[in-house]
Design a protein around this motif. Structure first.
Motif, PDB file in Angstrom:
ATOM      1  N   TRP A 205       0.822  -1.201   0.000  1.00  0.00           N
ATOM      2  CA  TRP A 205       0.000   0.000   0.000  1.00  0.00           C
ATOM      3  C   TRP A 205       0.862   1.259   0.000  1.00  0.00           C
ATOM      4  CZ3 TRP A 205      -4.326   1.926  -1.348  1.00  0.00           C
ATOM      5  CH2 TRP A 205      -4.758   3.155  -0.837  1.00  0.00           C
ATOM      6  N   LYS A 206       1.943   1.249   0.781  1.00  0.00           N
ATOM      7  CA  LYS A 206       2.846   2.402   0.836  1.00  0.00           C
ATOM      8  C   LYS A 206       3.497   2.648  -0.529  1.00  0.00           C
ATOM      9  CE  LYS A 206       6.882   4.221   3.285  1.00  0.00           C
ATOM     10  NZ  LYS A 206       7.968   3.941   4.254  1.00  0.00           N
ATOM     11  N   LEU A 207       3.945   1.578  -1.182  1.00  0.00           N
ATOM     12  CA  LEU A 207       4.575   1.697  -2.496  1.00  0.00           C
ATOM     13  C   LEU A 207       3.582   2.242  -3.521  1.00  0.00           C
ATOM     14  CD1 LEU A 207       6.962   1.050  -4.474  1.00  0.00           C
ATOM     15  CD2 LEU A 207       5.888  -1.181  -4.803  1.00  0.00           C
ATOM     16  N   THR A 208       2.357   1.704  -3.525  1.00  0.00           N
ATOM     17  CA  THR A 208       1.333   2.133  -4.481  1.00  0.00           C
ATOM     18  C   THR A 208       0.961   3.593  -4.260  1.00  0.00           C
ATOM     19  OG1 THR A 208       0.450  -0.121  -4.495  1.00  0.00           O
ATOM     20  CG2 THR A 208      -0.949   1.599  -5.422  1.00  0.00           C
ATOM     21  N   ARG A 209       0.810   3.967  -2.987  1.00  0.00           N
ATOM     22  CA  ARG A 209       0.433   5.351  -2.663  1.00  0.00           C
ATOM     23  C   ARG A 209       1.529   6.325  -3.075  1.00  0.00           C
ATOM     24  NH1 ARG A 209      -0.324   6.398   3.538  1.00  0.00           N
ATOM     25  NH2 ARG A 209       1.925   6.180   3.372  1.00  0.00           N
ATOM     26  N   GLU A 210       2.790   5.973  -2.793  1.00  0.00           N
ATOM     27  CA  GLU A 210       3.906   6.867  -3.107  1.00  0.00           C
ATOM     28  C   GLU A 210       4.094   7.031  -4.609  1.00  0.00           C
ATOM     29  OE1 GLU A 210       8.653   7.354  -1.986  1.00  0.00           O
ATOM     30  OE2 GLU A 210       7.406   5.909  -0.885  1.00  0.00           O
ATOM     31  N   SER A 211       4.066   5.917  -5.350  1.00  0.00           N
ATOM     32  CA  SER A 211       4.233   5.996  -6.806  1.00  0.00           C
ATOM     33  C   SER A 211       3.035   6.680  -7.456  1.00  0.00           C
ATOM     34  CB  SER A 211       4.449   4.595  -7.399  1.00  0.00           C
ATOM     35  OG  SER A 211       3.410   3.713  -7.024  1.00  0.00           O
ATOM     36  N   GLY A 212       1.820   6.422  -6.927  1.00  0.00           N
ATOM     37  CA  GLY A 212       0.626   7.076  -7.450  1.00  0.00           C
ATOM     38  C   GLY A 212       0.675   8.580  -7.239  1.00  0.00           C
ATOM     39  N   HIS A 213       1.196   9.011  -6.089  1.00  0.00           N
ATOM     40  CA  HIS A 213       1.334  10.434  -5.778  1.00  0.00           C
ATOM     41  C   HIS A 213       2.260  11.120  -6.786  1.00  0.00           C
ATOM     42  CE1 HIS A 213       1.280  13.996  -3.222  1.00  0.00           C
ATOM     43  NE2 HIS A 213       2.593  14.049  -3.309  1.00  0.00           N
ATOM     44  N   ILE A 214       3.343  10.447  -7.145  1.00  0.00           N
ATOM     45  CA  ILE A 214       4.279  11.009  -8.126  1.00  0.00           C
ATOM     46  C   ILE A 214       3.643  11.057  -9.511  1.00  0.00           C
ATOM     47  CG2 ILE A 214       6.481  10.609  -9.322  1.00  0.00           C
ATOM     48  CD1 ILE A 214       7.571   9.508  -6.690  1.00  0.00           C
ATOM     49  N   LEU A 215       2.931  10.002  -9.893  1.00  0.00           N
ATOM     50  CA  LEU A 215       2.271   9.973 -11.206  1.00  0.00           C
ATOM     51  C   LEU A 215       1.207  11.067 -11.319  1.00  0.00           C
ATOM     52  CD1 LEU A 215       1.880   6.117 -11.741  1.00  0.00           C
ATOM     53  CD2 LEU A 215       3.426   7.656 -12.959  1.00  0.00           C
ATOM     54  N   GLU A 217       1.565  13.917 -10.005  1.00  0.00           N
ATOM     55  CA  GLU A 217       2.338  15.148  -9.896  1.00  0.00           C
ATOM     56  C   GLU A 217       2.034  15.904  -8.599  1.00  0.00           C
ATOM     57  OE1 GLU A 217       1.947  17.370 -13.548  1.00  0.00           O
ATOM     58  OE2 GLU A 217       3.296  15.983 -14.575  1.00  0.00           O
ATOM     59  N   GLY A 218       1.903  15.142  -7.520  1.00  0.00           N
ATOM     60  CA  GLY A 218       1.715  15.751  -6.205  1.00  0.00           C
ATOM     61  C   GLY A 218       3.005  16.384  -5.709  1.00  0.00           C
ATOM     62  N   ALA A 219       2.875  17.321  -4.789  1.00  0.00           N
ATOM     63  CA  ALA A 219       4.050  17.994  -4.219  1.00  0.00           C
ATOM     64  C   ALA A 219       4.873  17.001  -3.416  1.00  0.00           C
ATOM     65  CB  ALA A 219       3.613  19.151  -3.324  1.00  0.00           C
ATOM     66  N   VAL A 245       2.966  29.109  -8.080  1.00  0.00           N
ATOM     67  CA  VAL A 245       3.957  28.109  -7.675  1.00  0.00           C
ATOM     68  C   VAL A 245       3.407  26.700  -7.928  1.00  0.00           C
ATOM     69  CG1 VAL A 245       5.342  27.185  -5.776  1.00  0.00           C
ATOM     70  CG2 VAL A 245       4.848  29.651  -5.894  1.00  0.00           C
ATOM     71  N   HIS A 246       4.177  25.900  -8.631  1.00  0.00           N
ATOM     72  CA  HIS A 246       3.811  24.499  -8.881  1.00  0.00           C
ATOM     73  C   HIS A 246       5.030  23.630  -8.563  1.00  0.00           C
ATOM     74  CE1 HIS A 246       0.086  25.708 -10.850  1.00  0.00           C
ATOM     75  NE2 HIS A 246       0.794  26.647 -11.462  1.00  0.00           N
ATOM     76  N   VAL A 247       4.845  22.644  -7.699  1.00  0.00           N
ATOM     77  CA  VAL A 247       5.945  21.759  -7.292  1.00  0.00           C
ATOM     78  C   VAL A 247       5.517  20.317  -7.527  1.00  0.00           C
ATOM     79  CG1 VAL A 247       7.570  21.181  -5.449  1.00  0.00           C
ATOM     80  CG2 VAL A 247       6.440  23.412  -5.455  1.00  0.00           C
ATOM     81  N   PRO A 252      11.450  10.014  -7.175  1.00  0.00           N
ATOM     82  CA  PRO A 252      11.625  10.394  -5.764  1.00  0.00           C
ATOM     83  C   PRO A 252      12.852  11.259  -5.498  1.00  0.00           C
ATOM     84  CG  PRO A 252      10.990   8.107  -5.918  1.00  0.00           C
ATOM     85  CD  PRO A 252      11.255   8.560  -7.325  1.00  0.00           C
ATOM     86  N   GLY A 253      13.877  11.153  -6.339  1.00  0.00           N
ATOM     87  CA  GLY A 253      15.104  11.923  -6.119  1.00  0.00           C
ATOM     88  C   GLY A 253      15.198  13.190  -6.944  1.00  0.00           C
ATOM     89  N   ARG A 254      14.198  13.456  -7.792  1.00  0.00           N
ATOM     90  CA  ARG A 254      14.254  14.637  -8.658  1.00  0.00           C
ATOM     91  C   ARG A 254      12.965  15.436  -8.517  1.00  0.00           C
ATOM     92  NH1 ARG A 254      15.738  13.596 -14.653  1.00  0.00           N
ATOM     93  NH2 ARG A 254      15.828  15.865 -14.549  1.00  0.00           N
ATOM     94  N   HIS A 255      13.062  16.569  -7.806  1.00  0.00           N
ATOM     95  CA  HIS A 255      11.898  17.417  -7.572  1.00  0.00           C
ATOM     96  C   HIS A 255      11.993  18.670  -8.447  1.00  0.00           C
ATOM     97  CE1 HIS A 255      11.361  14.649  -4.393  1.00  0.00           C
ATOM     98  NE2 HIS A 255      12.292  15.164  -3.601  1.00  0.00           N
TER      99      HIS A 255
END
Length: 311
Positions: A205-215, A217-219, A245-247, A252-255
């Motif tokens: 669940w943690k992996l899915t939530r984190e990768s989904g957040h990046i997909l 384009e969450g801050a 402002v958009h972040v 995970p290593g490139r913001h």
């Protein structure tokens, strides 16, 4: 109206790290896929659900590792006209798919465990113990190969989670086999399978939530756009207002960040750009910055809440 645009890139990922990840995944595929065949034979001979769950997990692991390897390979391609940021997001997509797959495996194990508890199946403890012991050795080796790779790579983390699930499954199968050999109590097999499934679910669940957040384009964690709007003018005298402002994160290593900054008419525009860039990189770890400078008449005295709502 005067506008200055500034783009700054700072790459954390290197071709070296991508190649290393690819090699680690290739060896993991060979070891996991090879042992899966032996485990299927063990399932047929022993009838163990714990081994069956582990074998099924290893089958999906092999597919997941293959997907992760393919993603690592594709992500090393350079940017082109159609994909100006390159192919780095392929690894995030692979991690998301692997997370969903893990959740599906957990559901399958839970359903099968309930079925076994309602209708107990005879398990051959000795065969189960041998196969599970060999599986534990293989999984420890594969997990070590992946665990000591790129820690920030979600793709590698997703693959490692699959293998960690296998490792826990092997431990559960060993414990179940010992209990069955000592007491003949068959329910231990599905019960331990449920325990392992729940442990896998938390990480999946943690992996899915984190990768989904990046997909989506969450801050990134620890970077709040409202904080940037407030702190940049506070820290840089020439800047009177920051807006639009958009972040978001590429990996995970490139913001990344884009923003508009209104500055004093007499301010040195180049020096201000450099100062904003340095602040974004050093304080917030934002590796790619797109900054548009605007004239001071953008610095209107309007309520902060209204300004943020408009942005």
């Amino acid at each position: 109206m005067a506008h200055d645009h500034h783009h700054h890139h700072s790459h954390h990922a290197t071709p070296h790290s991508g190649l290393d990840s690819q090699r680690r995944l290739f060896w993991a595929i060979l070891l996991t896929g090879g042992f899966m065949v032996a485990e299927v034979v063990g399932v047929i001979l022993s009838g163990s659900l714990a081994l069956l769950a582990d074998a099924g997990h290893m089958l999906t692991d092999t597919a997941a590792l293959a997907l992760a390897w393919f993603a690592a390979r594709i992500s090393r391609r350079p940017a082109d006209e159609k994909r100006s940021f390159g192919y780095h997001r392929v690894q995030i997509l692979a991690a998301f798919v692997n997370g969903l797959t893990l959740i599906a495996i957990v559901v399958w194990i839970l359903i099968e465990a309930i079925r076994r508890l309602l209708s107990p199946v005879e398990v051959v403890g000795s065969t189960m113990l041998v196969i599970a012991g060999l599986g534990l050795v293989v999984n420890v080796v594969v997990f070590a190969i992946l665990h000591f790779g790129d820690r920030e790579n979600l793709n590698i983390r997703g693959a490692a989670l699959h293998v960690l699930g296998d490792l826990l499954g092997s431990v559960a199968a060993i414990v179940a086999a010992l209990v069955i050999l000592a007491t003949g109590w068959m329910p231990i097999d599905p019960l331990l399978s449920v325990l392992v499934a729940l442990l896998i679910l938390r990480s999946a669940w943690k992996l899915t939530r984190e990768s989904g957040h990046i997909l989506l384009e969450g801050a990134p964690e620890g970077v709040d756009p409202s904080t940037l709007r407030r702190e940049i003018p506070e820290r840089l005298e020439a800047v009177c207002n920051v807006h639009h402002v958009h972040v978001w994160s590429l990996t995970p290593g490139r913001h990344l960040v884009s923003l508009h900054a209104a500055i004093d008419e007499g301010a040195d525009r180049q020096a201000t750009l450099v100062a904003i860039r340095a602040l974004l990189v050093e304080r917030y770890g934002l590796s790619h910055a797109t900054v548009q400078l605007e004239s001071r008449h953008h610095c209107v005295d309007e309520p902060t809440a209204h300004r943020e709502h408009r942005d």
